[in-house]
Structures are given as C-alpha cells and as structure tokens.
Design a protein around this motif. Structure first.
Motif, PDB file in Angstrom:
ATOM      1  N   UNK A 128       0.810  -1.221   0.000  1.00 37.74           N
ATOM      2  CA  UNK A 128       0.000   0.000   0.000  1.00 37.74           C
ATOM      3  C   UNK A 128       0.845   1.273   0.000  1.00 37.74           C
ATOM      4  N   UNK A 129       1.854   1.329   0.836  1.00 38.39           N
ATOM      5  CA  UNK A 129       2.669   2.552   0.921  1.00 38.39           C
ATOM      6  C   UNK A 129       3.511   2.749  -0.346  1.00 38.39           C
ATOM      7  N   UNK A 130       3.911   1.664  -0.991  1.00 31.95           N
ATOM      8  CA  UNK A 130       4.629   1.791  -2.260  1.00 31.95           C
ATOM      9  C   UNK A 130       3.706   2.319  -3.350  1.00 31.95           C
ATOM     10  N   UNK A 131       2.498   1.752  -3.423  1.00 27.29           N
ATOM     11  CA  UNK A 131       1.528   2.225  -4.415  1.00 27.29           C
ATOM     12  C   UNK A 131       1.216   3.696  -4.180  1.00 27.29           C
ATOM     13  N   UNK A 132       1.032   4.061  -2.923  1.00 29.80           N
ATOM     14  CA  UNK A 132       0.764   5.461  -2.594  1.00 29.80           C
ATOM     15  C   UNK A 132       1.919   6.348  -3.037  1.00 29.80           C
ATOM     16  N   UNK A 133       3.150   5.843  -2.897  1.00 30.82           N
ATOM     17  CA  UNK A 133       4.316   6.639  -3.282  1.00 30.82           C
ATOM     18  C   UNK A 133       4.324   6.930  -4.778  1.00 30.82           C
ATOM     19  N   UNK A 134       3.865   5.973  -5.588  1.00 36.05           N
ATOM     20  CA  UNK A 134       3.815   6.187  -7.035  1.00 36.05           C
ATOM     21  C   UNK A 134       2.889   7.355  -7.361  1.00 36.05           C
ATOM     22  N   UNK A 135       1.710   7.363  -6.756  1.00 34.17           N
ATOM     23  CA  UNK A 135       0.759   8.440  -7.044  1.00 34.17           C
ATOM     24  C   UNK A 135       1.234   9.777  -6.497  1.00 34.17           C
TER      25      UNK A 135
END
Length: 394
Positions: free
Chosen positions: A266-273
């Motif tokens: 989740x935190x990696x995906x959030x970092x992309x956005x």
C-alpha cells in the motif's frame, strides 16, 4: 456462676468470630483463586435472566465450585445488577471473580452462534457459524449469497433464536452504493436509507447489530467511524504531501485501496501516485476510469475499452492531470495511513506481476519490460484455461 457463664459465652463468641473470619477468608480464596474448569465453555445469559440462574448454570458446567460463593462475591462487588445478556466465552481455570467481570462488563458477545453478513466488492454473502469453545474455532453451519432463491434452513432457524448474534462485515474498497444495497437486502434490519452516503464516508469494519436495528443508524455509525479514521490520518500525514485537504487524502486513499489488495504494497503504491502528483503527471489508474463508468453501482465485469481510456470524464485519470473529484470507494484504516505516510521511493510506474502484487519501475523502459512480462503471464494463463476447457478439466 454467672461469671462462669459469661466467660463461656465470651469464649464461644471469640471462637465464633474466628470461625466466621476463617469462613470469609476461605470463601474469598475460592472466589479469587483459579477455578475448576478444565476446558473452555460458552455461557449463554438470556435477556431477563438473573445471577441465581447464571451461577447455577456455571456450577452445573463445572466452571465454579460453589454457586452460592459466586453469588455472594458478585453481591459484595455490587455487580449483581449489572448482569448482561449475551454469549460469553469462559476460559479454563478462570476465577469466579473473572467470570463475574466477563458477564457484567457488557460489549459484544464472545462465543455462541452468529450470522455474519459479508459485504464484499463482488458479492454479498451470508454466513452462519458457531464457535467451538474447546478449539476456539468457528464451525460453519451455512453460507449462501444474499438474494439467493433458496435460503438454507440453518439460516432461518438460527436467525429467529433469542441468543444469536448478528454482524455486518464491510470489506475495504466497497462503494457506498454497494453498502446501501447490501443493507437493503438484510431481512433482520428495518428502515430505509433515503440517500446514498458520500463516497468514501463509510468505514470498512465489522459492526455488531441487533435484529430490528435501523439501517440509517448503522450508516451513521460507519460515517462517525470514518470521520475518526480520516482525522487521525490527516493529523499524522507527512508535511510535504501534495495533498491540500482531508478530502483529497480520502480520494488518494480510495485509489490506493482499489489498486492493491496486498497489505505490504500500500505505501509503495501510494508513493507512485504522490510522485506523479509532485511531477505534474497524470495518475493513469484504471479504477478511477471504471468508477466514472459505473458510478460505483456494481462491478464493470469486463476490461476497459480504448475509447473509455480516451474519454474525457471527471474520473478518467488518463486524461485529467489531477485527482478525481471524489473518492472511488470506501478505504480502510491501512490505506488511509498509506496515503498519509507513503514510502519514499523513486517509482512512477507499476503493473501486475502475476503473484497478486505489482512490479514497480522508475523508467518507462523498465515499466514496458514489466508490462511485457505481465502480458506473457496473461497469455500463458489464457492458454491454460482454454486447454482445460477443451479437455473438460477443472
């Protein structure tokens, strides 16, 4: 003579006081010490019951050594009038004092039979299950999709029992429309929800309800819970986020929720956005496009068309250079915190990797290689499925 009688009487009084004192000490020891129960049991306290009936039930099941001492102890602690109805798990060797605390503290029942209405992203199911105190595991008695033509007898029989518990379990990522639609189909609840709540405003969680509860009252509980979660995430957010309000944080969290079901990502995906927003890039995420098509009313059930990826809608993040105008689902606590505190990464791309997770990339070339690998996996799976179908395999 009278002096002798008085002396004897005084002696008997002293002995009596010692005996009473010893009895009190012994009784308190019985009340406070570990009990005789060798295996966990489920004690049911019907509505309208009293401490005398409950104490006798506990004695009959071997949970207490003396029903009388149990009642005296409860009276002494002034808890007799606080008896709560419900089904309570009594662990082995717990003391009478601990049992009194369990059955007077209140809150959710901890054992017995329960019916769980599971509101998921693709379906709403109903599960009837019973806790086995000896193993602390639930045994499933029945499970079916809500709205099924044939309802198992185990459901209707259990539903009408006085001591059954009911829970509504709302999964992360469901839309507000899906929640309202599911609640409308629950025959234990009453009242209408006149208007679908704002998207993202309902906290995914497990909610204990009672037969006859009002649907709107449960919606209100969900809204209050989500307000609390959002406020906490906003308070804990990183200072340099390209997010200007709690509402924008809620929108971003809903996108994270729909993009991955892998908790560690989740935190990696959030970092992309977040990286894309910081660089002025379009988010280019399919779930927002899908929401623009369905309005959150059900599942699309097919792949996106090229025309839909090019269509200019408020939710098409392949076209708009920003967040969509509203959340696209109801995010849970973990996704809210991931949006508030994303990982620090250089990633601006990700694609499915075939394991349920994603492959992340910094450059477009690396991303294209990851996409090619994913297409290869898709093709292999398609060929395997076609082979099974042609041979009649499972």
């Amino acid at each position: 003579m009278w002096r002798h009688v008085a002396a004897n009487a005084f002696t008997f009084l002293i002995v009596g006081l010692f005996l009473v004192g010893g009895l009190i000490v012994w009784g308190k020891g019985q009340y406070d010490e570990p009990g005789p129960l060798s295996q966990a049991i489920c004690v049911q306290v019907p509505s309208g019951s009293n401490m005398r009936r409950v104490s006798q039930n506990l004695a009959d099941q071997g949970a207490v050594s003396s029903a009388s001492i149990f009642r005296i102890g409860a009276d002494y602690e002034d808890k007799t009038g606080s008896l709560k109805a419900g089904s309570f798990l009594i662990e082995p060797e717990v003391s009478m004092k601990e049992i009194v605390d369990v059955i007077t503290r209140g809150g959710a029942s901890t054992c017995g039979t329960e019916i769980v209405y599971r509101v998921g992203v693709t379906r709403v199911s109903v599960q009837v299950r019973e806790l086995d105190p000896a193993t602390n595991r639930f045994a499933e008695l029945a499970q079916f999709d809500q709205g099924a033509e044939e309802v198992p007898a185990a459901y209707t029989e259990t539903r009408d029992k006085a001591d059954v518990r009911f829970r509504v379990a709302v999964a992360e990522g469901v839309t507000s429309w899906q929640v309202v639609n599911a609640l409308s189909g629950m025959d234990i609840m009453e009242g209408d929800v006149a208007e679908t709540p704002a998207e993202g405003s309902l906290a995914p969680d497990s909610y204990e309800v009672r037969k006859g509860d009002d649907r709107m009252a449960l919606i209100t509980r969900m809204q209050a819970a989500q307000e609390t979660l959002l406020a906490a995430a906003w308070e804990a957010r990183d200072e340099d986020l390209p997010i200007n309000s709690p509402e924008e944080l809620l929108i971003l969290a809903s996108i994270v929720e729909k993009e991955t079901g892998v908790a560690e990502e989740r935190r990696q995906v959030a970092s992309v956005f977040v990286n894309r927003l910081n660089q002025g890039m379009r988010l280019q995420t399919d779930p927002t496009v899908i929401y623009g098509i369905t309005n959150g009313e059900g599942v699309l059930g097919r792949g996106l068309r090229r025309s839909e990826l090019r269509g200019e809608t408020a939710y098409n993040t392949y076209v708009i250079p920003a967040l969509p105008p509203t959340p696209i689902a109801n995010p849970g606590r973990a996704s809210l915190m991931a949006a508030a505190q994303p990982d620090e990464t250089p990633y601006i791309f990700f694609v499915a990797d075939g394991t349920g997770g994603h492959a992340f990339a910094v450059s477009l070339d690396d991303h294209n290689r990851n996409v090619a690998e994913w297409r290869k996996i898709e093709a292999e799976r398609g060929a395997a499925a076609a082979g099974n179908a042609s041979t009649g395999g499972d």
